[in-house]
Motif scaffolding. Structure first.
Motif, PDB file in Angstrom:
ATOM      1  N   GLN A 243       0.812  -1.217   0.000  1.00 28.45           N
ATOM      2  CA  GLN A 243       0.000   0.000   0.000  1.00 28.45           C
ATOM      3  C   GLN A 243       0.848   1.272   0.000  1.00 28.45           C
ATOM      4  N   ILE A 244       1.884   1.287   0.814  1.00 30.74           N
ATOM      5  CA  ILE A 244       2.770   2.466   0.882  1.00 30.74           C
ATOM      6  C   ILE A 244       3.437   2.687  -0.473  1.00 30.74           C
ATOM      7  N   ASN A 245       3.917   1.616  -1.076  1.00 28.07           N
ATOM      8  CA  ASN A 245       4.602   1.755  -2.362  1.00 28.07           C
ATOM      9  C   ASN A 245       3.646   2.195  -3.462  1.00 28.07           C
ATOM     10  N   ALA A 246       2.394   1.766  -3.390  1.00 30.14           N
ATOM     11  CA  ALA A 246       1.390   2.229  -4.349  1.00 30.14           C
ATOM     12  C   ALA A 246       1.042   3.700  -4.084  1.00 30.14           C
ATOM     13  N   TYR A 247       0.942   4.063  -2.823  1.00 33.34           N
ATOM     14  CA  TYR A 247       0.603   5.438  -2.444  1.00 33.34           C
ATOM     15  C   TYR A 247       1.667   6.413  -2.939  1.00 33.34           C
ATOM     16  N   PHE A 248       2.934   6.050  -2.728  1.00 30.50           N
ATOM     17  CA  PHE A 248       4.023   6.930  -3.147  1.00 30.50           C
ATOM     18  C   PHE A 248       4.398   6.738  -4.609  1.00 30.50           C
TER      19      PHE A 248
END
Length: 119
Positions: free
Chosen positions: A106-111
């Motif tokens: 999720q973090i990698n998709a968000y950023f």
């Protein structure tokens, strides 16, 4: 196929669920002293156990990064380290590991890191 990027609310909910799971399985700790938290060693390995670092350093910093709309220097890849660290723990950590893997995703998709930079 492209996945929809998570919202800040999604990420905050996931961070809260990780914190809740740490408490639920008994891996929460009292707040470490300021000296322990000020360690310059990666993951505070010289002053904190991994789960304490997650609770008192990683989770608050991730929340702050999202709240302040800062950028990460590199993709998040905490789940493999957690899997290695939790291998010796007596507490059941399977759900926590799944949450941390989801956080990486999720973090990698968000950023929105380019796919070639994702580990």
């Amino acid at each position: 196929m492209s996945l929809k990027a998570p919202t800040t609310s999604d990420l905050f909910a996931l961070l809260d669920e990780i914190a809740h799971t740490l408490r639920e399985i008994g891996l929460n700790t009292e707040r470490p002293n300021d000296i322990a938290l000020a360690s310059t060693a990666p993951f505070c390995f010289d002053t904190l156990e991994f789960h304490a670092w997650l609770e008192w350093v990683f989770l608050p910093r991730m929340q702050q990064t999202i709240e302040q709309e800062l950028n990460l220097a590199a993709p998040c890849n905490i789940a493999p380290l957690a899997e290695y660290q939790f291998a010796t723990y007596a507490e059941p950590t399977h759900h926590l590991l799944a949450l941390l893997a989801e956080l990486d995703t999720q973090i990698n998709a968000y950023f929105d890191f380019p796919m070639e930079n994702k580990i």
